[in-house]
Write an enzyme that holds these catalytic residues in place. Structure first.
Site, mmCIF file in Angstrom:
data_model
loop_
_atom_site.group_PDB
_atom_site.id
_atom_site.type_symbol
_atom_site.label_atom_id
_atom_site.label_comp_id
_atom_site.label_asym_id
_atom_site.label_seq_id
_atom_site.Cartn_x
_atom_site.Cartn_y
_atom_site.Cartn_z
ATOM 1 N N HIS A 209 0.277 -2.785 -1.474
ATOM 2 C CA HIS A 209 0.209 -2.822 -2.937
ATOM 3 C C HIS A 209 1.465 -3.475 -3.489
ATOM 4 C CE1 HIS A 209 2.002 1.043 -1.783
ATOM 5 N NE2 HIS A 209 2.639 1.067 -2.954
ATOM 6 N N GLN B 79 7.644 2.730 1.683
ATOM 7 C CA GLN B 79 6.220 2.661 1.368
ATOM 8 C C GLN B 79 5.634 4.060 1.527
ATOM 9 O OE1 GLN B 79 3.854 0.318 4.080
ATOM 10 N NE2 GLN B 79 2.260 -0.042 2.550
#
Length: 147
Positions: free
Chosen positions: A99, A93
């Site tokens: 997201h 990430q």
């Protein structure tokens, strides 16, 4: 606020929006893994899926389903879709803001995906001429989601 996704959500940074509701905002990815790659940003600034309210997590996944269905209606060459959440730095990430990636798959692209994954942030030509096509893709998806 220093979070790039929060800045996009607040309209402080430009993005080609595909979809937006009270839980999330979906935009065309500036560093796509495949043509048409969309990311869905949570509205709240949370670094992990575990920190999201259930309603927000459900909203993100519902948006992902709508977007994947719209992708297949807009472009019949899209065979399948990858849904991907990198949850934490050890899971790759890069932005500590939840997201969901919605990555169209075309059938011919399997060999290209690992290469794109490794070079998508490094290739200086990634953005060249893509603004108009990203805008058009966002508009086409938005129109199909509204149907």
């Amino acid at each position: 606020m220093s979070c790039i996704f929060c800045q996009i959500n607040q309209g402080a940074l430009p993005a080609h929006t595909v979809y937006e509701d009270e839980h999330c905002r979906a935009i065309v990815d500036k560093f796509p893994l495949s043509p048409g790659h969309v990311i869905i940003l949570s509205k709240s600034h949370q670094g992990s899926v575990d920190q999201l309210e259930d309603s927000e997590l459900q909203g993100i996944w519902q948006a992902g389903r709508k977007i994947s269905q719209a992708m297949k209606r807009v472009d019949s060459s899209i065979k399948d879709v990858h849904f991907l959440i990198n949850d934490g730095p050890s899971a790759n990430q890069h932005v500590p803001h939840v997201h969901l990636h919605v990555i169209p798959r075309y059938g011919w692209d399997l060999g290209f995906l690992p290469l794109r994954f490794m070079t998508r942030f490094l290739n200086p030509l990634n953005h060249w001429g893509k603004d108009a096509s990203s805008r058009d893709w966002a508009a086409a998806l938005s129109n199909q989601i509204a149907v």
